[in-house]
Design a protein around this motif. Structure first.
Motif, PDB file in Angstrom:
ATOM      1  N   LYS A 106       5.226  70.090   9.277  1.00  0.00           N
ATOM      2  CA  LYS A 106       5.209  70.470   7.859  1.00  0.00           C
ATOM      3  C   LYS A 106       6.509  71.144   7.445  1.00  0.00           C
ATOM      4  N   ASN A 107       7.051  71.987   8.324  1.00  0.00           N
ATOM      5  CA  ASN A 107       8.326  72.652   8.035  1.00  0.00           C
ATOM      6  C   ASN A 107       9.472  71.651   7.905  1.00  0.00           C
ATOM      7  N   LEU A 108       9.323  70.492   8.507  1.00  0.00           N
ATOM      8  CA  LEU A 108      10.343  69.442   8.419  1.00  0.00           C
ATOM      9  C   LEU A 108      10.084  68.502   7.233  1.00  0.00           C
ATOM     10  N   GLY A 109       8.989  68.734   6.499  1.00  0.00           N
ATOM     11  CA  GLY A 109       8.651  67.873   5.373  1.00  0.00           C
ATOM     12  C   GLY A 109       8.055  66.541   5.783  1.00  0.00           C
ATOM     13  N   VAL A 110       7.502  66.476   6.991  1.00  0.00           N
ATOM     14  CA  VAL A 110       6.956  65.232   7.535  1.00  0.00           C
ATOM     15  C   VAL A 110       5.456  65.187   7.275  1.00  0.00           C
ATOM     16  N   LYS A 111       4.983  64.035   6.773  1.00  0.00           N
ATOM     17  CA  LYS A 111       3.571  63.874   6.434  1.00  0.00           C
ATOM     18  C   LYS A 111       2.870  62.807   7.281  1.00  0.00           C
ATOM     19  N   ILE A 112       3.515  62.360   8.336  1.00  0.00           N
ATOM     20  CA  ILE A 112       2.921  61.375   9.247  1.00  0.00           C
ATOM     21  C   ILE A 112       1.766  62.052   9.987  1.00  0.00           C
ATOM     22  N   PRO A 113       0.628  61.363  10.151  1.00  0.00           N
ATOM     23  CA  PRO A 113      -0.498  61.968  10.875  1.00  0.00           C
ATOM     24  C   PRO A 113      -0.108  62.382  12.300  1.00  0.00           C
ATOM     25  N   VAL A 114      -0.655  63.523  12.724  1.00  0.00           N
ATOM     26  CA  VAL A 114      -0.345  64.095  14.038  1.00  0.00           C
ATOM     27  C   VAL A 114      -1.585  64.047  14.922  1.00  0.00           C
ATOM     28  N   LEU A 115      -1.387  63.608  16.159  1.00  0.00           N
ATOM     29  CA  LEU A 115      -2.423  63.646  17.183  1.00  0.00           C
ATOM     30  C   LEU A 115      -2.015  64.675  18.233  1.00  0.00           C
ATOM     31  N   CYS A 116      -2.992  65.305  18.857  1.00  0.00           N
ATOM     32  CA  CYS A 116      -2.720  66.343  19.846  1.00  0.00           C
ATOM     33  C   CYS A 116      -3.024  65.845  21.254  1.00  0.00           C
ATOM     34  N   ASP A 117      -2.016  65.928  22.100  1.00  0.00           N
ATOM     35  CA  ASP A 117      -2.109  65.526  23.506  1.00  0.00           C
ATOM     36  C   ASP A 117      -1.840  66.761  24.364  1.00  0.00           C
ATOM     37  N   LYS A 118      -2.740  67.752  24.256  1.00  0.00           N
ATOM     38  CA  LYS A 118      -2.552  69.063  24.891  1.00  0.00           C
ATOM     39  C   LYS A 118      -2.269  68.992  26.391  1.00  0.00           C
ATOM     40  N   TYR A 119      -2.858  68.046  27.056  1.00  0.00           N
ATOM     41  CA  TYR A 119      -2.705  67.940  28.510  1.00  0.00           C
ATOM     42  C   TYR A 119      -1.726  66.837  28.905  1.00  0.00           C
ATOM     43  N   SER A 120      -1.064  66.260  27.914  1.00  0.00           N
ATOM     44  CA  SER A 120      -0.053  65.205  28.102  1.00  0.00           C
ATOM     45  C   SER A 120      -0.598  63.966  28.799  1.00  0.00           C
ATOM     46  N   ASP A 121      -1.887  63.716  28.674  1.00  0.00           N
ATOM     47  CA  ASP A 121      -2.472  62.529  29.316  1.00  0.00           C
ATOM     48  C   ASP A 121      -1.887  61.235  28.754  1.00  0.00           C
ATOM     49  N   ALA A 122      -1.803  61.140  27.439  1.00  0.00           N
ATOM     50  CA  ALA A 122      -1.228  59.932  26.833  1.00  0.00           C
ATOM     51  C   ALA A 122       0.256  59.832  27.159  1.00  0.00           C
ATOM     52  N   ALA A 123       0.966  60.962  27.090  1.00  0.00           N
ATOM     53  CA  ALA A 123       2.398  60.954  27.413  1.00  0.00           C
ATOM     54  C   ALA A 123       2.630  60.469  28.842  1.00  0.00           C
ATOM     55  N   LYS A 124       1.817  60.921  29.770  1.00  0.00           N
ATOM     56  CA  LYS A 124       1.936  60.474  31.168  1.00  0.00           C
ATOM     57  C   LYS A 124       1.634  58.981  31.279  1.00  0.00           C
ATOM     58  N   ALA A 125       0.612  58.521  30.571  1.00  0.00           N
ATOM     59  CA  ALA A 125       0.239  57.099  30.627  1.00  0.00           C
ATOM     60  C   ALA A 125       1.380  56.218  30.122  1.00  0.00           C
ATOM     61  N   PHE A 126       2.120  56.710  29.131  1.00  0.00           N
ATOM     62  CA  PHE A 126       3.255  55.958  28.594  1.00  0.00           C
ATOM     63  C   PHE A 126       4.529  56.175  29.399  1.00  0.00           C
TER      64      PHE A 126
END
Length: 166
Positions: A106-126
């Motif tokens: 929001k501070n950057l003026g970005v309105k793209i939907p945000v998903l939360c990957d708290k444990y980085s599971d998706a990041a690790k999968a990618f």
């Protein structure tokens, strides 16, 4: 005897580390990993459901990432241009979840939907190992484009790829 025990312990450590943290790099045409994450309103978002309707752009970031601060406003411009034909999601790997992820964008003026990957599971999968990391996935689930780190020329490449999808 001590050498055998040391060797076994070293092998077990390497195996344990390798099983959770080393991922093969995704290549164009590979099947993209599917994921289920919560958005900042705590609703579940399933990647397979999203790509049934349109291609998907996913950008992994975290709030302390300086290159992300440069890239996210550029992605907002692409979202404004291509968002009707391509689904966009920012994926925050901040452990604090929406409490940190949402104010940052929001501070950057970005309105793209945000998903939360708290444990980085998706990041690790990618196989994310550098931030920001972007992936564009076709409606068939195949990876169409990926990029790691922020480079101005990458934004132009993303714009070209997204232009071919509508």
């Amino acid at each position: 005897m001590k050498m055998k025990i040391f060797t076994l312990m070293a092998a077990a450590t390497l195996l344990a580390l390798g099983s959770g943290f080393v991922h093969a790099e995704l290549k164009q045409g590979d099947a993209a990993p599917s994921f289920t994450l919560r958005d900042t309103g705590n609703r579940l978002v399933l990647s397979k459901s999203v790509i049934q309707g349109k291609p998907l752009l996913v950008s992994f970031y975290f709030a302390g990432c300086e290159p992300c601060k440069k890239e996210l406003p550029e992605l907002q411009k692409l979202f404004d241009k291509h968002g009707s034909a391509v689904a966009f999601y920012l994926v925050s790997t901040d452990k604090e979840g929406a409490d940190v992820a949402l104010p940052f964008v929001k501070n950057l003026g970005v309105k793209i939907p945000v998903l939360c990957d708290k444990y980085s599971d998706a990041a690790k999968a990618f196989g994310v190992n550098k931030y920001p990391s972007i992936f564009i996935i076709g409606t068939n689930g195949a990876l169409l484009f990926s990029a790691n780190g922020y480079h101005e020329e990458t934004i132009a490449q993303i714009d070209q790829v997204l232009g071919t999808l509508h």
